[in-house]
Design a protein around this motif. Sequence first.
Motif, PDB file in Angstrom:
ATOM      1  N   GLU A   1       9.707  -2.140 -22.674  1.00 43.86           N
ATOM      2  CA  GLU A   1       9.982  -2.610 -21.316  1.00 43.86           C
ATOM      3  C   GLU A   1      10.050  -4.131 -21.252  1.00 43.86           C
ATOM      4  OE1 GLU A   1       6.830  -0.867 -19.084  1.00 43.86           O
ATOM      5  OE2 GLU A   1       7.787   1.108 -18.923  1.00 43.86           O
ATOM      6  N   ALA A   2       9.327  -4.802 -22.175  1.00 47.90           N
ATOM      7  CA  ALA A   2       9.307  -6.269 -22.184  1.00 47.90           C
ATOM      8  C   ALA A   2      10.468  -6.868 -22.971  1.00 47.90           C
ATOM      9  CB  ALA A   2       7.988  -6.759 -22.766  1.00 47.90           C
ATOM     10  N   GLY A   3      11.342  -6.004 -23.538  1.00 44.80           N
ATOM     11  CA  GLY A   3      12.509  -6.501 -24.247  1.00 44.80           C
ATOM     12  C   GLY A   3      12.427  -6.445 -25.759  1.00 44.80           C
ATOM     13  N   TYR A   4      11.447  -5.699 -26.281  1.00 46.07           N
ATOM     14  CA  TYR A   4      11.304  -5.545 -27.729  1.00 46.07           C
ATOM     15  C   TYR A   4      11.280  -4.053 -28.037  1.00 46.07           C
ATOM     16  CZ  TYR A   4       9.467  -6.267 -32.474  1.00 46.07           C
ATOM     17  OH  TYR A   4       9.289  -6.303 -33.841  1.00 46.07           O
ATOM     18  N   PRO A   5      12.466  -3.423 -28.154  1.00 41.86           N
ATOM     19  CA  PRO A   5      12.522  -1.976 -28.366  1.00 41.86           C
ATOM     20  C   PRO A   5      11.846  -1.565 -29.671  1.00 41.86           C
ATOM     21  CG  PRO A   5      14.680  -2.859 -27.770  1.00 41.86           C
ATOM     22  CD  PRO A   5      13.807  -4.032 -28.094  1.00 41.86           C
ATOM     23  N   ILE A   6      10.903  -0.629 -29.572  1.00 39.46           N
ATOM     24  CA  ILE A   6      10.186  -0.142 -30.747  1.00 39.46           C
ATOM     25  C   ILE A   6       9.635   1.236 -30.432  1.00 39.46           C
ATOM     26  CG2 ILE A   6       8.034  -1.299 -30.043  1.00 39.46           C
ATOM     27  CD1 ILE A   6       7.448  -1.721 -33.040  1.00 39.46           C
ATOM     28  N   SER A   7       9.685   2.124 -31.401  1.00 41.90           N
ATOM     29  CA  SER A   7       9.196   3.490 -31.197  1.00 41.90           C
ATOM     30  C   SER A   7       7.699   3.558 -31.496  1.00 41.90           C
ATOM     31  CB  SER A   7       9.931   4.457 -32.120  1.00 41.90           C
ATOM     32  OG  SER A   7       9.602   4.204 -33.477  1.00 41.90           O
ATOM     33  N   ALA A   8       7.070   4.632 -31.017  1.00 40.14           N
ATOM     34  CA  ALA A   8       5.653   4.844 -31.310  1.00 40.14           C
ATOM     35  C   ALA A   8       5.436   5.015 -32.805  1.00 40.14           C
ATOM     36  CB  ALA A   8       5.142   6.061 -30.552  1.00 40.14           C
ATOM     37  N   GLU A   9       6.383   5.669 -33.471  1.00 44.21           N
ATOM     38  CA  GLU A   9       6.271   5.877 -34.913  1.00 44.21           C
ATOM     39  C   GLU A   9       6.279   4.538 -35.664  1.00 44.21           C
ATOM     40  OE1 GLU A   9       7.288   9.403 -32.871  1.00 44.21           O
ATOM     41  OE2 GLU A   9       8.391   7.498 -32.900  1.00 44.21           O
ATOM     42  N   GLU A  10       7.175   3.647 -35.253  1.00 46.53           N
ATOM     43  CA  GLU A  10       7.243   2.341 -35.898  1.00 46.53           C
ATOM     44  C   GLU A  10       6.003   1.510 -35.588  1.00 46.53           C
ATOM     45  OE1 GLU A  10      10.297  -1.464 -36.418  1.00 46.53           O
ATOM     46  OE2 GLU A  10      10.738   0.094 -34.935  1.00 46.53           O
ATOM     47  N   MET A  11       5.464   1.652 -34.386  1.00 46.37           N
ATOM     48  CA  MET A  11       4.227   0.959 -34.046  1.00 46.37           C
ATOM     49  C   MET A  11       3.113   1.368 -34.999  1.00 46.37           C
ATOM     50  SD  MET A  11       4.327  -1.143 -31.365  1.00 46.37           S
ATOM     51  CE  MET A  11       2.577  -1.205 -31.008  1.00 46.37           C
ATOM     52  N   GLY A  12       3.008   2.679 -35.245  1.00 49.47           N
ATOM     53  CA  GLY A  12       1.966   3.172 -36.132  1.00 49.47           C
ATOM     54  C   GLY A  12       2.102   2.648 -37.544  1.00 49.47           C
ATOM     55  N   GLU A  13       3.341   2.596 -38.023  1.00 49.55           N
ATOM     56  CA  GLU A  13       3.578   2.151 -39.396  1.00 49.55           C
ATOM     57  C   GLU A  13       3.339   0.656 -39.557  1.00 49.55           C
ATOM     58  OE1 GLU A  13       7.072   2.341 -42.819  1.00 49.55           O
ATOM     59  OE2 GLU A  13       7.311   3.424 -40.928  1.00 49.55           O
ATOM     60  N   ARG A  14       3.755  -0.128 -38.576  1.00 45.65           N
ATOM     61  CA  ARG A  14       3.705  -1.581 -38.719  1.00 45.65           C
ATOM     62  C   ARG A  14       2.393  -2.215 -38.249  1.00 45.65           C
ATOM     63  NH1 ARG A  14       8.458  -4.615 -36.098  1.00 45.65           N
ATOM     64  NH2 ARG A  14       7.300  -6.298 -37.103  1.00 45.65           N
ATOM     65  N   PHE A  15       1.806  -1.646 -37.193  1.00 41.07           N
ATOM     66  CA  PHE A  15       0.722  -2.371 -36.542  1.00 41.07           C
ATOM     67  C   PHE A  15      -0.615  -1.633 -36.470  1.00 41.07           C
ATOM     68  CE2 PHE A  15       4.579  -4.048 -34.172  1.00 41.07           C
ATOM     69  CZ  PHE A  15       4.626  -5.248 -34.874  1.00 41.07           C
TER      70      PHE A  15
END
Length: 228
Positions: free
Chosen positions: A32-46
Amino acid sequence: MSGFDLIIFDCDGVLVDSEIIAAQVESRLLTEAGYPISAEEMGERFAGLTWRDILLQVEKEADIPLSASLLDKSEKLLDARLARDVKVIEGVKFALARLTTQRCICSNSSSARLDMMLTKVGLKPYFENHIYSAKDLGPDRVKPKPDIFLHGAKQFGVAPERCLVIEDSSHGVHGARAAGMRVIGFTGASHTYPSHADKLTDAGAETVISRMSELPAMVAALAEWEVV
């Protein structure tokens, strides 16, 4: 002398299946803030990082100014979701009932959130008062810094090399290894991904398990194997 004197558990993604919930909440806010990212990618990266550190990393990477209000907004949304939906990791109570070594929790989550989650899933009695939050140590002392692990060991008077840490994130593994502790990686939570085990091994985990029911046997096996 073989064996361990203290087993240190991470909480999110190791004892409670909370990382996937955090990834869902935080990915929606970032998108919503302009940085499209999936929940799956969030888990892998962060996974394993605080929301503040995630925001700082995203701002630096994408050059997108993120509102400070996102810090509070995420915390409120996430606490509500966790209070409603968080569940214990399958096999945790089985493992804890069979491990006789003294234990504690060392987490990046706040003390209030830890208390809420552990109470909800019925794990507080397994750890009594030995539940430690890196946020209570002061600013900028969260994982991947080793501070919280060293703090946990100090409460028991145990040398770092006599501690075994259970971690699901590479950031947590790095922190535990920096503290001089041995590490078992865990990939059995809902936020796991295909390269998860490799990432934990690369960070310094001696071995990786995907079922918490495997933990007692793995602890026993590692206790017989001294690392020189």
